[in-house]
Design an enzyme around this catalytic site. Structure first.
Site, PDB file in Angstrom:
ATOM      1  N   LYS A  52      10.117   0.626   9.022  1.00  0.00           N
ATOM      2  CA  LYS A  52       9.241   1.789   8.843  1.00  0.00           C
ATOM      3  C   LYS A  52      10.073   2.999   8.416  1.00  0.00           C
ATOM      4  O   LYS A  52       9.687   3.750   7.518  1.00  0.00           O
ATOM      5  CB  LYS A  52       8.457   2.083  10.130  1.00  0.00           C
ATOM      6  CG  LYS A  52       7.349   1.069  10.356  1.00  0.00           C
ATOM      7  CD  LYS A  52       6.736   1.089  11.746  1.00  0.00           C
ATOM      8  CE  LYS A  52       5.773  -0.091  11.896  1.00  0.00           C
ATOM      9  NZ  LYS A  52       5.274  -0.300  13.246  1.00  0.00           N
ATOM     10  N   GLN A  96       5.801   2.280  18.869  1.00  0.00           N
ATOM     11  CA  GLN A  96       5.889   0.849  18.566  1.00  0.00           C
ATOM     12  C   GLN A  96       5.449   0.026  19.779  1.00  0.00           C
ATOM     13  O   GLN A  96       5.961   0.223  20.883  1.00  0.00           O
ATOM     14  CB  GLN A  96       7.342   0.504  18.165  1.00  0.00           C
ATOM     15  CG  GLN A  96       7.536  -0.912  17.706  1.00  0.00           C
ATOM     16  CD  GLN A  96       6.780  -1.229  16.407  1.00  0.00           C
ATOM     17  OE1 GLN A  96       6.782  -0.451  15.464  1.00  0.00           O
ATOM     18  NE2 GLN A  96       6.114  -2.363  16.377  1.00  0.00           N
ATOM     19  N   ASP A 119      -1.315   5.339  13.259  1.00  0.00           N
ATOM     20  CA  ASP A 119      -1.633   3.915  13.436  1.00  0.00           C
ATOM     21  C   ASP A 119      -3.147   3.718  13.534  1.00  0.00           C
ATOM     22  O   ASP A 119      -3.637   2.603  13.485  1.00  0.00           O
ATOM     23  CB  ASP A 119      -0.985   3.386  14.731  1.00  0.00           C
ATOM     24  CG  ASP A 119       0.205   2.478  14.439  1.00  0.00           C
ATOM     25  OD1 ASP A 119       0.292   1.969  13.306  1.00  0.00           O
ATOM     26  OD2 ASP A 119       1.031   2.278  15.356  1.00  0.00           O
TER      27      ASP A 119
END
Ligand code: NDP
Length: 281
Positions: A52, A96, A119
């Site tokens: 990422k 994460q 997200d």
């Protein structure tokens, strides 16, 4: 023989478009930034986080990786998020997953400011997707939709079948396909007569995490096959949830694994970060 949907190529195209937009924003004095928090030392998570960070760099988005030890308490993590919520130079915040077991993932996700939840996991942002007025698009499902769009695959009026009802893939993809006027069926482990349903699908999406689960006899002639699954086989190679070699001759379009949906997920995260910086402008 099906047309192979090239996720790498589409991903590169979209990233180039994002890069251009980032350059325009920078010319206006706006510098998009993404903060990625990782707790503990799960090797797979470390790879995802590194990827990422690299992807951000590639398109000119500033990224900051915050690596916290596995013993970090929920309180400490929440206060880190509070700090990032206040920072003007970080437009997106991503935690994460999975988190260590002593931390409640839902509380953590819902602490992220809804305008920075790139997200698209928070209750509010998921709700906005469901009612058809999204702030952000959930990354993996958005990647699927982008592939369909770039290959001019019509969704309206089509029978769409999703295998899998997880919160990150199946459920939000249902909303996105429905928003494009597909007739959508979502199947799961308790679904009866599964292959009767899959055989009726014009667009079949597999997201269950079972290697080569979808066999040729489960697929309608000429169907579009989207394989979200990523499974590691005993020989170390990756494969999808679809028996690709058997299905490729029956489908009209198919995504390979790797190189299909996989590359799109991070690309859609970059797009959300760009959106976040525009919203916060
Ligand atoms: P989950 O394990 O969270 O969900 C799996 C879903 O599949 C569940 O809804 C489950 O049903 C359903 N399922 C399991 N077995 C069957 C079966 N025999 N028949 C029908 N449905 C079944 O998985 P994820 O959604 O997180 O991931 C799915 C796959 O996609 C994985 O391979 C994962 O690695 C991959 N993935 C890829 C991403 C990408 O970037 N390309 C991103 C995210 C995931 P039930 O609800 O009843 O248990």
């Amino acid at each position: 023989m099906a047309i192979i949907i090239d996720g790498k190529k589409v991903s590169t195209e979209v990233r180039n478009e994002i890069k251009e937009e980032v350059e325009c924003l920078k010319a206006e004095g706006i510098n998009p930034g993404l903060a990625v928090i990782i707790v503990g030392d799960n090797p797979a998570s470390q790879v995802y986080v590194r990827n990422k960070g690299r992807a951000c760099e590639e398109v000119g988005i500033k990224s900051e990786i915050i690596a916290l030890p596995a013993e970090t308490t929920e309180e400490e993590l929440l206060s880190k998020i509070d700090e990032l919520n206040e920072r003007k130079d970080m437009n997106g915040i991503l935690v994460q997953l999975p988190l260590p077991k002593h931390i409640n993932e839902k509380s953590v996700i819902d602490r992220i400011s809804v305008e920075k939840d790139v997200d698209c996991f928070s209750n509010e942002n998921v709700g906005k997707v469901v009612i058809g007025s999204p702030r952000f698009l959930p990354c993996t499902p958005a990647g699927v939709m982008e592939l369909l769009k770039r290959y001019n695959i019509e969704v309206a009026g089509k029978n769409c079948c999703i295998l899998g009802r997880s919160n990150i893939v199946g459920k939000p993809l249902f909303s996105l396909l429905l928003a494009e006027n597909g007739t959508v069926t979502v199947c799961h482990s308790k679904t009866e007569n599964l292959s009767e349903i899959t055989k009726n699908a014009d667009i079949l999406v597999a997201a269950i995490g079972k290697p080569k689960f979808v066999t040729a006899d489960m697929v309608k002639d000429g169907a579009v096959i989207i394989d979200v699954g990523i499974n590691r086989m005993e020989n170390g190679k990756l494969c999808g949830d679809v028996d690709y070699d058997a299905v490729v001759d029956k489908a009209s379009y198919i995504t390979p694994v790797p190189g299909g949906c996989g590359p799109m997920t991070i690309t859609m995260l970059l797009k959300n970060t760009l959106t976040a910086s525009k919203i916060q402008k």
